[in-house]
Design a protein around this motif. Sequence first.
Motif, mmCIF file in Angstrom:
data_model
loop_
_atom_site.group_PDB
_atom_site.id
_atom_site.type_symbol
_atom_site.label_atom_id
_atom_site.label_comp_id
_atom_site.label_asym_id
_atom_site.label_seq_id
_atom_site.Cartn_x
_atom_site.Cartn_y
_atom_site.Cartn_z
ATOM 1 N N ASN A 81 167.740 1.675 46.935
ATOM 2 C CA ASN A 81 167.114 0.379 47.181
ATOM 3 C C ASN A 81 166.378 0.366 48.522
ATOM 4 O OD1 ASN A 81 167.965 -0.659 44.743
ATOM 5 N ND2 ASN A 81 169.821 -1.543 45.598
ATOM 6 N N LYS A 82 166.962 0.990 49.540
ATOM 7 C CA LYS A 82 166.319 1.055 50.850
ATOM 8 C C LYS A 82 165.018 1.851 50.765
ATOM 9 C CE LYS A 82 169.145 1.899 54.180
ATOM 10 N NZ LYS A 82 170.007 2.588 55.169
ATOM 11 N N ASN A 83 165.042 2.963 50.031
ATOM 12 C CA ASN A 83 163.834 3.782 49.888
ATOM 13 C C ASN A 83 162.764 3.068 49.080
ATOM 14 O OD1 ASN A 83 164.807 5.879 51.411
ATOM 15 N ND2 ASN A 83 165.597 7.015 49.661
ATOM 16 N N LYS A 84 163.160 2.316 48.051
ATOM 17 C CA LYS A 84 162.181 1.558 47.265
ATOM 18 C C LYS A 84 161.500 0.507 48.127
ATOM 19 C CE LYS A 84 163.971 1.905 42.575
ATOM 20 N NZ LYS A 84 164.551 1.156 41.447
ATOM 21 N N THR A 85 162.271 -0.188 48.939
ATOM 22 C CA THR A 85 161.713 -1.207 49.831
ATOM 23 C C THR A 85 160.736 -0.570 50.817
ATOM 24 O OG1 THR A 85 163.740 -2.478 49.658
ATOM 25 C CG2 THR A 85 162.285 -3.022 51.478
ATOM 26 N N LYS A 86 161.115 0.576 51.369
ATOM 27 C CA LYS A 86 160.247 1.264 52.319
ATOM 28 C C LYS A 86 158.956 1.718 51.646
ATOM 29 C CE LYS A 86 161.445 5.300 54.073
ATOM 30 N NZ LYS A 86 162.155 6.323 54.867
ATOM 31 N N ASP A 87 159.044 2.224 50.424
ATOM 32 C CA ASP A 87 157.843 2.640 49.692
ATOM 33 C C ASP A 87 156.933 1.459 49.391
ATOM 34 O OD1 ASP A 87 158.600 5.274 49.725
ATOM 35 O OD2 ASP A 87 159.363 5.290 47.662
ATOM 36 N N GLN A 89 156.668 -1.293 51.136
ATOM 37 C CA GLN A 89 156.043 -1.704 52.387
ATOM 38 C C GLN A 89 154.905 -0.767 52.757
ATOM 39 O OE1 GLN A 89 159.322 -1.812 55.120
ATOM 40 N NE2 GLN A 89 159.991 -3.838 54.454
ATOM 41 N N GLN A 90 155.080 0.527 52.522
ATOM 42 C CA GLN A 90 154.014 1.482 52.813
ATOM 43 C C GLN A 90 152.825 1.259 51.892
ATOM 44 O OE1 GLN A 90 155.857 5.339 52.601
ATOM 45 N NE2 GLN A 90 156.642 5.208 54.688
ATOM 46 N N ASP A 91 153.085 0.905 50.625
ATOM 47 C CA ASP A 91 151.988 0.635 49.693
ATOM 48 C C ASP A 91 151.182 -0.579 50.139
ATOM 49 O OD1 ASP A 91 152.679 2.789 48.144
ATOM 50 O OD2 ASP A 91 153.748 1.604 46.629
ATOM 51 N N TYR A 93 150.873 -1.660 53.196
ATOM 52 C CA TYR A 93 150.130 -1.248 54.388
ATOM 53 C C TYR A 93 148.896 -0.434 54.007
ATOM 54 C CZ TYR A 93 149.089 0.886 58.884
ATOM 55 O OH TYR A 93 148.466 1.310 60.018
ATOM 56 N N ARG A 94 149.041 0.479 53.047
ATOM 57 C CA ARG A 94 147.893 1.279 52.592
ATOM 58 C C ARG A 94 146.801 0.392 51.990
ATOM 59 N NH1 ARG A 94 151.742 5.008 49.827
ATOM 60 N NH2 ARG A 94 152.420 6.375 51.484
ATOM 61 N N GLU A 95 147.208 -0.612 51.242
ATOM 62 C CA GLU A 95 146.233 -1.524 50.631
ATOM 63 C C GLU A 95 145.479 -2.301 51.711
ATOM 64 O OE1 GLU A 95 148.132 -4.037 47.795
ATOM 65 O OE2 GLU A 95 148.716 -2.358 46.518
ATOM 66 N N MET A 96 146.189 -2.731 52.759
ATOM 67 C CA MET A 96 145.542 -3.479 53.831
ATOM 68 C C MET A 96 144.565 -2.596 54.600
ATOM 69 S SD MET A 96 148.656 -5.885 55.334
ATOM 70 C CE MET A 96 148.520 -5.094 56.861
ATOM 71 N N MET A 97 144.879 -1.307 54.767
ATOM 72 C CA MET A 97 144.051 -0.426 55.553
ATOM 73 C C MET A 97 142.949 0.243 54.741
ATOM 74 S SD MET A 97 145.315 -0.981 58.415
ATOM 75 C CE MET A 97 144.470 0.177 59.420
#
Length: 100
Positions: A81-87, A89-91, A93-97
């Motif tokens: 669950n922690k890794n899914k949340t981190k992934d 959040q990274q997605d 961030y990638r969409e924003m950038m």
Amino acid sequence: IVSIPYISYFFVRATPGVEQDVCSYLSKKFSGTAMGVEQVSKEDLDLPNHLIGLQQKYIKLSFLTNGDLLKVRKFVTTAVNKNKTKDEQQDVYREMMAPQ
């Protein structure tokens, strides 16, 4: 009366390419709890084209008692669950950038 021993187990699917690392980590982390940690190939029924027989690598964790299984499953579920949340959040961030 005949008693048949049953070994409790569950499967974990790791990111492709790091199955061996996850397998060795889990075997070290739960050396006193897990009876066995091994890699197996199974059909992934969650795939949309699962009828053609594509195989996925899974890690099978075996236990002598259900208490040990529940303890390890709780640890693994928390990590997943922690890794899914981190992934996720990274997605975001990638969409924003991403260039528009």
